[in-house]
Design an enzyme around this catalytic site. Structure first.
Site, PDB file in Angstrom:
ATOM      1  N   GLY A   1      -1.455  -3.166  -1.258  1.00  0.00           N
ATOM      2  CA  GLY A   1      -1.032  -3.454   0.107  1.00  0.00           C
ATOM      3  C   GLY A   1      -1.243  -2.252   1.002  1.00  0.00           C
TER       4      GLY A   1
ATOM      5  CD  GLU B   1      -7.119  -1.599   5.553  1.00  0.00           C
ATOM      6  OE1 GLU B   1      -7.787  -1.906   4.555  1.00  0.00           O
ATOM      7  OE2 GLU B   1      -5.907  -1.302   5.498  1.00  0.00           O
TER       8      GLU B   1
ATOM      9  CD1 TRP C   1      -0.858 -10.676   3.497  1.00  0.00           C
ATOM     10  CD2 TRP C   1      -2.907 -11.505   3.832  1.00  0.00           C
ATOM     11  NE1 TRP C   1      -1.455  -9.925   4.483  1.00  0.00           N
ATOM     12  CE2 TRP C   1      -2.709 -10.417   4.714  1.00  0.00           C
ATOM     13  CE3 TRP C   1      -4.119 -12.189   3.878  1.00  0.00           C
ATOM     14  CZ2 TRP C   1      -3.694  -9.991   5.616  1.00  0.00           C
ATOM     15  CZ3 TRP C   1      -5.105 -11.763   4.763  1.00  0.00           C
ATOM     16  CH2 TRP C   1      -4.877 -10.678   5.624  1.00  0.00           C
TER      17      TRP C   1
ATOM     18  CE  LYS D   1       6.929  -8.961  -2.317  1.00  0.00           C
ATOM     19  NZ  LYS D   1       6.323 -10.059  -1.483  1.00  0.00           N
ATOM     20  N   PRO D   2       4.899 -12.051  -5.241  1.00  0.00           N
ATOM     21  CG  PRO D   2       4.543 -14.365  -5.234  1.00  0.00           C
ATOM     22  CD  PRO D   2       5.438 -13.291  -5.814  1.00  0.00           C
TER      23      PRO D   2
ATOM     24  NE  ARG E   1     -15.261 -10.193  -1.947  1.00  0.00           N
ATOM     25  CZ  ARG E   1     -14.830  -9.480  -2.984  1.00  0.00           C
ATOM     26  NH1 ARG E   1     -14.824  -8.156  -2.910  1.00  0.00           N
ATOM     27  NH2 ARG E   1     -14.412 -10.068  -4.082  1.00  0.00           N
TER      28      ARG E   1
ATOM     29  CD  GLU F   1      -6.643  -1.880  -3.496  1.00  0.00           C
ATOM     30  OE1 GLU F   1      -6.894  -1.241  -2.442  1.00  0.00           O
ATOM     31  OE2 GLU F   1      -6.627  -3.106  -3.558  1.00  0.00           O
ATOM     32  CG  LEU F   2      -1.808   2.561  -1.412  1.00  0.00           C
ATOM     33  CD1 LEU F   2      -1.162   3.911  -1.117  1.00  0.00           C
ATOM     34  CD2 LEU F   2      -0.757   1.460  -1.500  1.00  0.00           C
TER      35      LEU F   2
ATOM     36  CB  SER G   1     -15.136  -6.328  -6.005  1.00  0.00           C
ATOM     37  OG  SER G   1     -14.502  -5.745  -4.882  1.00  0.00           O
TER      38      SER G   1
ATOM     39  CB  CYS H   1      -8.434  -2.802   0.797  1.00  0.00           C
ATOM     40  SG  CYS H   1      -8.813  -3.396  -0.868  1.00  0.00           S
TER      41      CYS H   1
ATOM     42  NE  ARG I   1      -7.826  -5.645  -8.530  1.00  0.00           N
ATOM     43  CZ  ARG I   1      -8.494  -5.349  -7.420  1.00  0.00           C
ATOM     44  NH1 ARG I   1      -9.781  -5.658  -7.330  1.00  0.00           N
ATOM     45  NH2 ARG I   1      -7.908  -4.783  -6.397  1.00  0.00           N
TER      46      ARG I   1
END
Length: 484
Positions: free
Chosen positions: A235, A388, A157, A181-182, A285, A257-258, A448, A291, A166
């Site tokens: 996620g 995190e 999200w 699936k968003p 940001r 991408e965790l 990024s 992440c 991406r």
């Protein structure tokens, strides 16, 4: 709410085989504005039957789509790039309404996400191969790249437009069909993106979207279908491990991408003003809900007080509020659970001896707001040093030697990104080599970039997104032996 955002113009259904439709069960779930608690929309709540329809549509479309020309795929992506840019205000307003980030930052996300469309429109025409001869001279060796096949895409999200683009853009460029699936927290941006791909001329069945409040009911059937050949997920590490287990059972290609727990290192010779500038970007940001956000600030003891004071002053000056209002610099966190987590981590650190330089409060009124916070003298056993944070909290811990800084930075299960500030080139390169991360920011708080490979090591994931490497995640190598 921004006047460029009209909820009645949104698609809120599933998109399967080129058709917008309701969930088979007719169920819906609500999407909330985290700044006001206002219900923005009711979105189709897909289930097993919808998931099976979507994967079947993607499977049927794969053979034809795989034979599409590189120019056809490139042109679709380029048209999508133009459409995203033409709809910047509307897309940004949707992002702000359902996710909370300030409108100016949401516009920045739209611009950033669009660049992946332009980049992969160019990469679509550059899929190459190789040709050589065997050492005995009897065989020609031809190496080609082909689409991996139907892909399962699952996005978070926090960057609802960019995370979708991406994954979708390189899949289109490579000739793969998709089921997508968003996040249930921010589905509206993803649905608006799908509409743009349809307008850009993407054939029916190539991209299929199922929104749902229960991810397992949709994603597990996709992965066990026998049709999907790859999964790409962004996620949490915990969910990523579940998907990797499913992928192993079905021998699927995987891109993960965790989570992250980024160290931000300020060495003794660093330019403090420059370091503070970098810290503001690396920490704030997306309200810290990234992440790549700097979590652990390791500052040389000789600079810790100066850095902390200047950093805290900058953080205290930030304007907190509804992201749709002019002047807002820090929006709400995404949901109550996220704010509760941040409060618990700060309380734990304070109980163990950390000191507050600014923040550590919850503003009054509606919305999941939390004030930008700087803590100093944070002990290593504080939970926020191993968790995190995903919020606007910076934890400063002083260090005495470079070896200690490297050890502290690497003392984590994650390895997505690290930041280093120093005026010495040799030191910078030494730290870049020593840090156990997939990306390093040297004297910058922003790593990024669509042209750069995004991804981590250790439990921060597998594979890379963006750059010329990103398209290879959606391609298989085929070797053909030809007798001479």
């Amino acid at each position: 709410m921004s006047p460029s955002f009209d909820p009645t113009t949104l698609h809120t259904g599933l998109f399967i085989d080129g058709v917008w439709r309701k969930a088979a069960s007719a169920a819906t779930f609500t999407v909330e504005n985290p700044a006001t608690h206002e219900v923005i929309a009711e979105v189709a709540d897909g289930g097993l039957d919808d998931a099976l329809d979507a994967i079947a549509a993607a499977g049927r479309a794969q053979a034809t789509w795989a034979t599409s020309t590189p120019r056809e795929r490139a042109d679709i992506l380029r048209r999508a790039f133009d459409l995203v840019n033409a709809n910047t205000d509307r897309l940004a307003a949707i992002i702000t309404a359902e996710m909370g980030k300030p409108l100016a930052e949401a516009k920045g996300e739209v611009a950033y996400g669009a660049e992946f469309l332009r980049w992969f429109s160019e990469e679509a025409t550059r899929i190459g191969g190789d040709h050589t001869t065997s050492v005995d001279g009897k065989t020609r060796i031809l190496i080609t790249k082909e689409p991996v096949g139907t892909c399962v895409l699952v996005t978070p999200w926090n960057f609802p437009l960019t995370m979708g683009i991406r994954k979708i853009a390189p899949a289109i460029a490579a000739g793969c069909t998709m089921v997508f699936k968003p996040s249930e927290l921010t589905p509206l941006t993803s649905l608006a993106l799908v509409d743009i791909f349809q307008q850009a001329g993407l054939p029916d069945g190539v991209l299929n979207v199922v929104t749902t409040s229960n991810a397992a009911d949709v994603v597990e059937p996709w992965m066990s279908s026998g049709i999907a050949r790859k999964v790409s997920f962004t996620g949490s590490t915990a969910v990523g491990k579940i998907l990797l287990r499913h992928a192993a059972e079905n021998v699927m290609r995987s891109s993960m991408e965790l989570g992250g727990n980024a160290p931000f290192i300020v060495l003794a010779d660093a330019d403090v003003e420059r370091a503070v500038d970098g810290a503001m970007i690396a920490k704030m940001r997306n309200m810290g809900e990234a992440c790549t956000a700097a979590n652990r600030f390791f500052v040389h003891r000789s600079l810790a007080e100066e850095f902390g004071e200047k950093f805290a002053k900058r953080m205290a000056e930030l304007q907190v509020g509804n992201g749709a209002l002019e002047g807002t610099e820090v929006g709400p966190l995404i949901e109550q659970a996220g704010r509760d987590k941040v409060e618990e981590l700060v309380a734990d650190a304070l109980a163990k001896g950390a000191r507050v330089l600014t923040g550590a409060t919850r503003p009054q009124g509606p919305g999941y707001f939390y004030t930008p916070t700087v803590l100093t003298d944070v002990p290593l056993d504080a939970k926020l040093m191993t968790t995190e944070i995903f919020g606007p909290v910076a934890a400063i811990t002083p260090f005495d030697s470079e070896d200690e800084a490297v050890h502290l930075a690497n003392d984590t299960d994650w390895g997505l990104v690290g930041y280093v500030f120093t005026e010495n080139v040799d030191t910078a390169m030494r730290f870049s080599s020593a840090l156990e991360v997939g990306m390093v920011g040297l004297n910058t708080g922003l790593v990024s970039n669509p042209v750069a490979p995004f991804g981590g090591v250790k439990q921060s994931g597998l594979g890379r997104e963006g750059s010329k490497i990103g398209i290879d995640e959606y391609l298989e190598y085929k070797y053909t032996a030809m007798a001479r």
